[in-house]
Scaffold this active site. Structure first.
Site, PDB file in Angstrom:
ATOM      1  N   HIS A 185     -26.427 -48.229 -92.970  1.00 45.23           N
ATOM      2  CA  HIS A 185     -27.861 -48.011 -92.507  1.00 45.23           C
ATOM      3  C   HIS A 185     -28.150 -48.933 -91.561  1.00 45.23           C
ATOM      4  O   HIS A 185     -27.994 -50.166 -91.997  1.00 45.23           O
ATOM      5  CB  HIS A 185     -28.370 -48.255 -94.090  1.00 45.23           C
TER       6      HIS A 185
ATOM      7  N   HIS B 254     -19.271 -43.855-101.684  1.00 44.09           N
ATOM      8  CA  HIS B 254     -20.354 -44.051-100.731  1.00 44.09           C
ATOM      9  C   HIS B 254     -19.599 -43.377 -99.349  1.00 44.09           C
ATOM     10  O   HIS B 254     -20.114 -42.935 -98.499  1.00 44.09           O
ATOM     11  CB  HIS B 254     -20.757 -45.590-100.529  1.00 44.09           C
TER      12      HIS B 254
ATOM     13  N   GLU C  54     -31.722 -52.743-103.732  1.00 45.51           N
ATOM     14  CA  GLU C  54     -31.515 -53.805-103.123  1.00 45.51           C
ATOM     15  C   GLU C  54     -32.028 -55.018-103.505  1.00 45.51           C
ATOM     16  O   GLU C  54     -31.832 -56.000-102.893  1.00 45.51           O
ATOM     17  CB  GLU C  54     -31.694 -53.663-101.381  1.00 45.51           C
TER      18      GLU C  54
ATOM     19  N   MET D 298     -31.393 -41.780-104.460  1.00 38.43           N
ATOM     20  CA  MET D 298     -31.979 -43.328-104.709  1.00 38.43           C
ATOM     21  C   MET D 298     -33.130 -43.852-104.015  1.00 38.43           C
ATOM     22  O   MET D 298     -33.266 -45.113-103.605  1.00 38.43           O
ATOM     23  CB  MET D 298     -30.855 -44.388-104.749  1.00 38.43           C
TER      24      MET D 298
HETATM   25  N1  HPA Z   1     -26.705 -39.779-106.949  1.00 36.14           N
HETATM   26  C1  HPA Z   1     -27.721 -40.687-106.533  1.00 36.14           C
HETATM   27  N2  HPA Z   1     -27.695 -40.768-105.335  1.00 36.14           N
HETATM   28  C2  HPA Z   1     -26.927 -40.324-104.268  1.00 36.14           C
HETATM   29  C3  HPA Z   1     -25.871 -39.347-104.588  1.00 36.14           C
HETATM   30  C4  HPA Z   1     -25.758 -38.832-106.034  1.00 36.14           C
HETATM   31  O1  HPA Z   1     -24.804 -38.106-106.491  1.00 36.14           O
HETATM   32  N3  HPA Z   1     -25.400 -39.023-103.431  1.00 36.14           N
HETATM   33  C5  HPA Z   1     -25.921 -39.541-102.528  1.00 36.14           C
HETATM   34  N4  HPA Z   1     -26.829 -40.440-103.044  1.00 36.14           N
END
Ligand code: HPA
Length: 274
Positions: free
Chosen positions: A60, A246, A85, A210
């Site tokens: 990011h 991630h 965060e 999120m």
């Molecule tokens: N869950 C929550 N947030 C996310 C996901 C997920 O599977 N993939 C990317 N952001």
């Protein structure tokens, strides 16, 4: 919310650029390259902006980019700050308040999200038609600043129906598949458990992430028109027999990048603003 801080950040921008954006774009994980399509850009790192929250997540970037796309004046957030965060909700949504004072009245929000709907495939795009706030809080909690909006914000059309129709037409024109659905916002930073994903599906969720919902709520508080697009970066936990990471999120959004950029560009240059 501190109105004075919002005004100070806005004044700072007015000194840095003569660009008068009417469209704001928030670029989610792995989608920041969009700013390369803008011309006459002025780029300002979040860290230089008075009172601006700073993003700490790898992948990011933290910068605000002012620029032009055809004849549209745009301000794009390359990287957002998240609640997980440790930021307060008024910090997460601070940039949207500033955008509003800069003259932005249309907000396009993007994110990477996990697919809950089993008909989705990683790499798909989903147009947000509605959301479910599972964050357990709300960015409008606290005294209402009437300058920005009313105490009780109507969310019966959080995502602008004209913009939804417009995005569908753009996707058809470009022959890019665009799913539709309800986005669920969790706080993170954990991904969900398989049981939570089953629950969210029962509740009517199609994708989970999120972010986004705080910004959308604050945008609606200020009567901005909102369009939301998720890049389905993975299937949510328990759907496929693979762990979530991630890296996968960044990799999938990277692969979807070309189509994402084309779609976003088409949507923005022809966005109906009146
Ligand atoms: N869950 C929550 N947030 C996310 C996901 C997920 O599977 N993939 C990317 N952001």
């Amino acid at each position: 919310m501190n109105k004075k801080h919002i005004e100070e950040a806005t004044d700072y921008f007015k000194k840095q650029t003569t660009n008068k954006p009417t469209i704001g774009v928030i670029l989610g994980s792995g989608l920041g390259d969009f700013v390369e399509l803008l011309t006459d850009t002025v780029t300002i790192p979040y860290a230089d902006i008075p009172h601006f929250p700073v993003s700490t997540v790898a992948g990011h970037h933290g910068e605000l980019v002012f620029g032009t796309l055809n004849d549209k004046q745009i301000v794009a957030m390359r990287g957002r700050v998240h609640y997980y965060e440790g930021n307060e909700m008024h910090e997460v949504t601070f940039p949207v308040r500033v955008m509003r004072l800069l003259g932005v009245d249309s907000l396009v929000v993007t994110n990477a999200a996990g697919g809950i709907n089993k008909s989705f495939t990683p790499g798909d795009f989903m147009l947000l038609t509605d959301h479910i706030n599972q964050m357990g809080t709300n960015p409008l909690i606290g005294p209402n600043e009437a300058f920005f909006g009313e105490r009780f914000t109507d969310l019966s059309e959080a995502y602008d129906s004209t913009y939804i129709q417009h995005a569908i037409e753009c996707a058809e024109k470009l022959n890019i598949s665009l799913k539709k659905g309800t986005y669920v916002a969790n706080t993170g930073p954990t991904y969900e458990t398989p049981a939570e994903v089953r629950m969210l599906r029962t509740l009517g969720g199609d994708a989970v992430g999120m972010s986004t919902v705080p910004e959308v709520i604050v945008a609606r508080h200020m009567s901005m028109r909102v369009l939301g697009i998720s890049c389905i970066s993975n299937m949510a936990a328990g759907i496929l027999n693979t762990p979530l990471s991630h890296e996968e999120v960044i990799e999938t959004t990277g692969k979807a990048r070309t189509n994402f950029l084309s779609l976003l560009k088409e949507i923005l240059i022809t966005l109906p603003e009146e």
